[in-house]
Scaffold this motif. Sequence first.
Motif, PDB file in Angstrom:
ATOM      1  N   LEU A  56       0.689   4.130  -3.028  1.00 47.85           N
ATOM      2  CA  LEU A  56       0.153   5.663  -2.410  1.00 47.85           C
ATOM      3  C   LEU A  56       1.469   6.486  -3.072  1.00 47.85           C
ATOM      4  O   LEU A  56       1.546   7.516  -3.333  1.00 47.85           O
ATOM      5  CB  LEU A  56      -0.079   5.562  -1.153  1.00 47.85           C
ATOM      6  N   LEU A  77       0.930  -0.971  -0.209  1.00 41.39           N
ATOM      7  CA  LEU A  77      -0.079   0.032  -0.285  1.00 41.39           C
ATOM      8  C   LEU A  77       0.943   0.989   0.011  1.00 41.39           C
ATOM      9  O   LEU A  77       0.487   2.283  -0.935  1.00 41.39           O
ATOM     10  CB  LEU A  77      -0.865   0.009   1.127  1.00 41.39           C
ATOM     11  N   TRP A  90      -8.683   3.613   0.094  1.00 43.65           N
ATOM     12  CA  TRP A  90      -7.038   4.035  -0.177  1.00 43.65           C
ATOM     13  C   TRP A  90      -7.475   3.999  -1.595  1.00 43.65           C
ATOM     14  O   TRP A  90      -6.285   5.605  -1.448  1.00 43.65           O
ATOM     15  CB  TRP A  90      -6.953   2.670  -0.416  1.00 43.65           C
ATOM     16  N   SER A 123      -6.165   7.877  -2.105  1.00 45.36           N
ATOM     17  CA  SER A 123      -5.130   8.281  -3.016  1.00 45.36           C
ATOM     18  C   SER A 123      -5.381   8.904  -3.854  1.00 45.36           C
ATOM     19  O   SER A 123      -4.831  10.772  -3.467  1.00 45.36           O
ATOM     20  CB  SER A 123      -4.612   7.345  -4.141  1.00 45.36           C
ATOM     21  N   THR A 179      -5.450  -2.523  -4.763  1.00 45.83           N
ATOM     22  CA  THR A 179      -5.464  -1.805  -3.668  1.00 45.83           C
ATOM     23  C   THR A 179      -7.201  -3.481  -2.998  1.00 45.83           C
ATOM     24  O   THR A 179      -7.204  -3.174  -1.871  1.00 45.83           O
ATOM     25  CB  THR A 179      -5.434  -1.007  -2.973  1.00 45.83           C
ATOM     26  N   SER A 212      -9.391  -1.751  -2.613  1.00 44.79           N
ATOM     27  CA  SER A 212     -10.139  -0.686  -1.410  1.00 44.79           C
ATOM     28  C   SER A 212     -10.245   0.397  -2.243  1.00 44.79           C
ATOM     29  O   SER A 212      -9.818   1.539  -2.664  1.00 44.79           O
ATOM     30  CB  SER A 212      -8.916  -0.661  -0.554  1.00 44.79           C
TER      31      SER A 212
END
Lengths: 83, 654
Positions: free
Chosen positions: B419, B415, B626, B630, B621, B623
């Motif tokens: 990012l 992650l 997230w 980002s 991810t 997700s």
Amino acid sequence: MKYLSELKSGITFKVEQIEGGYNMHMRLADLGLIKGEQAKVLSNDKKGPLLIMLRHTRIALGRHMAQKIGVSVIEDNSNCRPA
Amino acid sequence: MKTIAIVGQPNCGKSTIFNFLTGMSQTVGNWPGVTVEKKTGKMEISNENAEIIDLPGVYSLSPISNDEKVTRDFLLDNTPDLMINVVEGPTMERGLFLTLQLLMTGIPTIVVINMQDVLKKHFIEVDIERIKYLLGCKVIVVSGRTGMNLEYLKSEIKQFFSEDFVLRGKHIPIPHNDRFYSILNSLSSVLATTGKFGKMSSFYALKLLEGNEDIEQRAKSILENEYNTVLNNFQSHSKEHKSIEVIDWLYGIARGIYGDTVKEPSTQRISRTEALDFFLLNRIAALPAFLLTMLFLFFLTYYFGNMLSHMLGLGISAIVSLIPGNGFVSMLISDGIIGGVGNVLILLPYIFIMFLLIQFLEDSGYMARIAFIMDRFMHSLGLHGRSFIPLIMGFGCSVPAVMAARTLDTPQNRLKTILMIPFIPCSARLPVIVLISSAIFGRSAPFMIFFLYVISIITAIISGLIFSKTALKDKSEGMIMELPDYRLPQLKNLFMRAWSQSKEYLVKAGTIIFAISIILFVLSYFPTDVEGGFIHIAGKYIRPFFKPLGFDIPMTVSLITGFFAKESIISTLSVLYQTSAMPLSDYLTLHWNAGAGFIFMVFVMIYIPCIATVAVIRKETNSNKWTLISVVYSLLAAYAISMIFRVLLLLLHV
């Protein structure tokens, strides 16, 4: 008790104890690094990760990990040049 | 259909054996829900096709990474008819650690000891008959490289299915006074009596004693109400044990079997790997060697990438020129669809070559060395050595870079790296800042471009550190990584993997950009009385937010279109400044204030790379949270940093 992080390259050692939780034990065991095993330090520059030779496997080990592996010295060839 | 699974530790040479058994029938894809590669193929057995699955390499069946979860879950849920456990000859002791766990699942197994040629070279002798006896299953020694015994393996597999005899003969032989073994046995019997675990009671018993949470969950759902009674039953018989003891115990058995069956000479000759590492991991030569390698790879990528990309570009232009007329539909097709999709396709050659080269680094064994060399440097940035390659790939294109982050070991690392990638200046941003910089800075353009790059990279590093200290505190204990022997990768494998990953990029980026291109085109076409259409109107409304930074409407609008593809920034500015009379760069030189232009470029460098990146971040991810973080974070960071420069420049009266 000496720790792996203190050993100079060229030293052959035996793992005496591993101070860590289940996860760390498992990850080390996956590569064969377990109590009673012998290995040789290939490179240790006191700052970055270490390189050791366990049986036929080359393993890169983070310094933090190496600081938790208690060892005893079997053979000290740290002053010999590689063959 | 019969299913055969190939299981083994990483680097054991499974792929070669898989290739041999499946020939040309392989397909590479993804396991659903995770970004782990799935390789399947077919083998003909008595006039029927059997499916062979090459499961991801695992060290043990107590999953730490996604790869291992996929393998373990497959064995428990889709139990194959036959399991081929490939063990790497030279590292057989730890290979047996996995083998023992596999045997406990009760799935019929053929153990294949691979790399016989290496064993022979090192004068290592293996007592096959004894191993067969100790493990209680069929054991074959092969060499994937020389082909030795591969046909024999094939015939053994066929024989298994035709005779249907039980290969799993007996349990692992252990002295009966072994304390832990009696604990294991009693739990195993307790589970077996429930009748709900099939052949796998020993496996479940082992993992429950290890304290494995996944298995606990599974056991609970299998046993439902009986779970507590079963456990109580067990507690009353057992004595105390610690979960760590399980690992030591199991490994002890592996060691015992190894010691009993393998004879090694006491001295070893220098291997090719050792010789190569002497240079490549040398304190002095390592870094230069590495930099040279990276330079070489960049050149390869750009040289061949340019060539192929150029050809593609010609092809696309040719198609566009075939479209007649100037009306909405033809413009939609030529500018909207083909233009938009063309943007994706143009990158494809570079992407494919990049994946190919990265895969080469990985398969040859050098990638691990890179991670090792870079680890210390990466640590000062709050990262790990393995993050290095994905970040470097970000200089080319963020999309494959994010995909490359799959190889990272912990979710936090992955992650964190993902990012950071959007802040690494990708090659799509380059044409934009080159054009603008040359227009407004003239001779000092190269320095300003370099400065912009530095700002981006520093932003990336600081972001990484921020995430490290806050939401993504690293729980992992550090690097434990095998440095495999060097070897020449199989070309066929490389191409297949690179192609499958490129296809992913194409589909993911392509479909999104395709849809967006159409939408964007329509939104900028209508209403037809406003130049730039709806997008321009939207720009007017958003502009107040950007006024403090000194951006005018065309700049704001181009930031919007730039979200979809950075190249659009230039075309949008062109259209909105109505510079049909002169090239855009001339217009900018005449009308743009150098300071304002610089701030604009800072924003362009830092805000979200492009929608394709957002899409792939979402995929990798898994997700929404997230992905949103980002996007929002990059917008805020871009705004904040641009503002800092704006204030600075105002104070300096530039």
